[in-house]
Motif scaffolding. Structure first.
Motif, PDB file in Angstrom:
ATOM      1  N   PHE A 278     -23.381  -8.796   1.841  1.00 10.49           N
ATOM      2  CA  PHE A 278     -22.719  -8.064   2.919  1.00 10.49           C
ATOM      3  C   PHE A 278     -22.823  -6.575   2.670  1.00 10.49           C
ATOM      4  O   PHE A 278     -22.624  -6.084   1.558  1.00 10.49           O
ATOM      5  N   SER A 279     -23.160  -5.839   3.706  1.00  8.82           N
ATOM      6  CA  SER A 279     -23.254  -4.384   3.624  1.00  8.82           C
ATOM      7  C   SER A 279     -21.997  -3.776   4.225  1.00  8.82           C
ATOM      8  O   SER A 279     -21.655  -4.049   5.379  1.00  8.82           O
ATOM      9  N   ILE A 280     -21.305  -2.968   3.445  1.00 12.60           N
ATOM     10  CA  ILE A 280     -20.029  -2.403   3.888  1.00 12.60           C
ATOM     11  C   ILE A 280     -19.775  -1.095   3.153  1.00 12.60           C
ATOM     12  O   ILE A 280     -20.291  -0.857   2.060  1.00 12.60           O
ATOM     13  N   ASN A 281     -18.989  -0.219   3.771  1.00 12.46           N
ATOM     14  CA  ASN A 281     -18.552   0.988   3.075  1.00 12.46           C
ATOM     15  C   ASN A 281     -17.508   0.599   2.017  1.00 12.46           C
ATOM     16  O   ASN A 281     -16.373   0.297   2.335  1.00 12.46           O
ATOM     17  N   TYR A 282     -17.933   0.599   0.789  1.00 13.24           N
ATOM     18  CA  TYR A 282     -17.073   0.136  -0.301  1.00 13.24           C
ATOM     19  C   TYR A 282     -17.286   1.101  -1.464  1.00 13.24           C
ATOM     20  O   TYR A 282     -18.204   0.930  -2.264  1.00 13.24           O
ATOM     21  N   GLU A 354     -16.028  -9.391  -6.599  1.00  7.89           N
ATOM     22  CA  GLU A 354     -16.812 -10.121  -5.615  1.00  7.89           C
ATOM     23  C   GLU A 354     -15.921 -10.934  -4.704  1.00  7.89           C
ATOM     24  O   GLU A 354     -14.774 -11.235  -5.036  1.00  7.89           O
ATOM     25  N   VAL A 355     -16.463 -11.246  -3.551  1.00  2.75           N
ATOM     26  CA  VAL A 355     -15.795 -12.109  -2.579  1.00  2.75           C
ATOM     27  C   VAL A 355     -16.771 -13.231  -2.258  1.00  2.75           C
ATOM     28  O   VAL A 355     -17.936 -12.987  -1.934  1.00  2.75           O
ATOM     29  N   ASP A 356     -16.288 -14.467  -2.341  1.00  4.68           N
ATOM     30  CA  ASP A 356     -17.171 -15.617  -2.170  1.00  4.68           C
ATOM     31  C   ASP A 356     -17.856 -15.632  -0.816  1.00  4.68           C
ATOM     32  O   ASP A 356     -19.060 -15.901  -0.711  1.00  4.68           O
ATOM     33  N   GLN A 390      -8.273  -3.151  -0.987  1.00  8.26           N
ATOM     34  CA  GLN A 390      -7.915  -1.772  -1.345  1.00  8.26           C
ATOM     35  C   GLN A 390      -9.136  -0.861  -1.401  1.00  8.26           C
ATOM     36  O   GLN A 390      -9.054   0.327  -1.103  1.00  8.26           O
ATOM     37  N   ASN A 391     -10.292  -1.407  -1.779  1.00 11.14           N
ATOM     38  CA  ASN A 391     -11.484  -0.588  -1.966  1.00 11.14           C
ATOM     39  C   ASN A 391     -12.390  -0.528  -0.736  1.00 11.14           C
ATOM     40  O   ASN A 391     -13.274   0.326  -0.671  1.00 11.14           O
ATOM     41  N   ALA A 392     -12.190  -1.432   0.210  1.00 11.02           N
ATOM     42  CA  ALA A 392     -13.037  -1.455   1.408  1.00 11.02           C
ATOM     43  C   ALA A 392     -12.554  -0.412   2.400  1.00 11.02           C
ATOM     44  O   ALA A 392     -11.375  -0.385   2.770  1.00 11.02           O
ATOM     45  N   GLU A 393     -13.469   0.460   2.837  1.00 10.09           N
ATOM     46  CA  GLU A 393     -13.090   1.472   3.822  1.00 10.09           C
ATOM     47  C   GLU A 393     -12.818   0.834   5.182  1.00 10.09           C
ATOM     48  O   GLU A 393     -11.909   1.247   5.893  1.00 10.09           O
TER      49      GLU A 393
END
Length: 427
Positions: A278-282, A354-356, A390-393
């Motif tokens: 997954f691509s995300i602002n993290y 990580e997230v499954d 908490q870390n995901a924008e």
């Protein structure tokens, strides 16, 4: 002509097939053998032509139009055995722009050396392609469907107590798999179809693509390695090393190139279902892992390859957990395909967070899911999800822990995280 089977079990893809037949001239249903493509297609067809039968196949090789019937939709089963059928169907769809003329099914993709050059047009706008998978637990009747993924997305989950599914029942569902012919088998027979499937892949199916011959022993080694690495992030170098450690044959799969070639055969048979990152602002995008998570199309194949049984899973908690994760992610893949969404995973290469599973919807909203076999790991799963949050924008719309051995649907009052048994889930 009514081709619908009296004992047909409804599939999630049925709704999409109806919709697409109203919009497109033809549809192409692709997926692994034995997943139910033909039976499902017969449920929507008015006539059928089997390319596995020599007569129609020889006639189609002369000119595909000779096999066309006036009873539409016409199912042409295993069309790829005569690749020129594709362009003939496309041309027929262009002739009068009527909708719902053909249903094509295929369990092998074409390689360039065996006829891909005979397909001159993609079929865009005329032939719509869709993927079909083995049955999910909801389709096989093993999930009550008390909670939908869309319920979590909309925040309307009905919390309740449910029957606690025991570990041996979960092991049975994994060993049995989602093969329609296997759903009602006696417990002492449920491993026979997956094992037969593995034997068929190794001894016959690997040479359906006629570009070159491949060694059945090497394919067996590769499938066992993929099975040992089920639900993990393992590159081809890791697969090579795994084979060196675990296999005793003199002729090993010794290079990344050879591994990639043999995996491409499994891809062409629709037997792999890798879960992209997954691509995300993290925090920093440079830290986000890009490697896919490895999956065979159904966890029963991994179990058959490794000769796992219900008892063996019960006595190997780590392997049981990985195969349970594969079972859940098989279902999530099917559900998200039904919802026109996507299934991903997430990993931070620096921290190891990580997230499954990440469930992304058409509008860009997404849910974050952790998967645990039993309730003893729920607190750890909630902590992982909160670290991610908490870390995901861009925050997830919902977070969820999917559990195997659990007796309720609840929402954690402190974090808002849903806790749901896999045997209660539906799209």
């Amino acid at each position: 002509m009514n081709l619908k089977k009296e004992d047909y079990r409804q599939r999630l893809i049925d709704e999409k097939i109806k919709k697409y037949l109203n919009v497109f001239g033809a549809i192409s249903i692709e997926g692994p053998k034995w997943c139910g493509k033909t039976w499902t297609s017969l449920n929507h067809a008015s006539s059928v032509t089997y390319m596995t039968e020599r007569g129609p196949r020889d006639l189609a090789k002369v000119d595909p139009k000779y096999i066309f019937t006036s009873q539409r939709p016409q199912l042409i089963d295993e069309w790829q055995l005569v690749p020129s059928i594709w362009d003939a169907v496309r041309h027929e769809c262009d002739s009068d722009h009527d909708k719902g003329k053909f249903i094509l099914t295929g369990s092998t993709t074409l390689s360039k050396d065996e006829g891909e050059e005979e397909v001159f047009h993609s079929g865009t706008g005329r032939i719509a392609s869709m993927k079909m998978y083995p049955m999910s637990l909801y389709e096989s009747g093993d999930s009550s469907g008390d909670v939908g993924i869309t319920d979590m997305l909309e925040g309307v989950v009905n919390c309740k107590y449910l029957r606690k599914v025991e570990l041996d029942e979960l092991a049975k569902l994994i060993i049995r798999g989602g093969w329609p012919e296997n759903i009602n088998r006696n417990i002492d027979e449920i491993d026979l179809i997956p094992k037969s499937y593995i034997d068929s892949i190794i001894n016959k199916d690997i040479n359906e693509r006629k570009d070159k011959k491949r060694d059945s022993n090497k394919m067996r080694m590769l499938i066992r390695s993929l099975s040992r690495n089920e639900s993990s992030i393992a590159g081809n170098d890791t697969i090579v090393k795994d084979i060196e450690v675990f296999e005793n044959s003199e002729e090993l799969l010794e290079s990344r190139i050879t591994v990639a070639d043999y995996i491409s055969v499994l891809d062409s048979l629709y037997l792999t279902a890798n879960q992209e990152a997954f691509s995300i602002n993290y925090r920093s995008s440079k830290r986000i892992g890009k490697s896919p998570k490895r999956h065979l199309i159904d966890p029963s194949l991994a179990c058959a390859s490794l000769d796992l049984s219900i008892d063996k899973l019960l006595n190997d908690h780590n392997t049981f957990g990985l195969m349970f994760e594969a079972l859940v992610e098989r279902d999530l893949r099917i559900y998200m395909d039904y919802l026109d969404g996507h299934l991903y995973h997430f990993r931070d290469n620096t921290s190891g967070d990580e997230v499954d599973a990440i469930l992304e919807f058409r509008d860009g909203n997404y849910g974050a899911v952790e998967i645990k076999l039993s309730d003893g790991s729920i607190d750890e799963a909630k902590e992982n999800l909160m670290n991610f949050y908490q870390n995901a924008e861009r925050k997830p719309k919902f977070m969820c822990v999917i559990v195997g051995h659990y007796e309720a649907v609840i929402q954690d009052k402190d974090t808002g995280i849903y806790i749901i048994p896999i045997t209660a889930l539906k799209p």
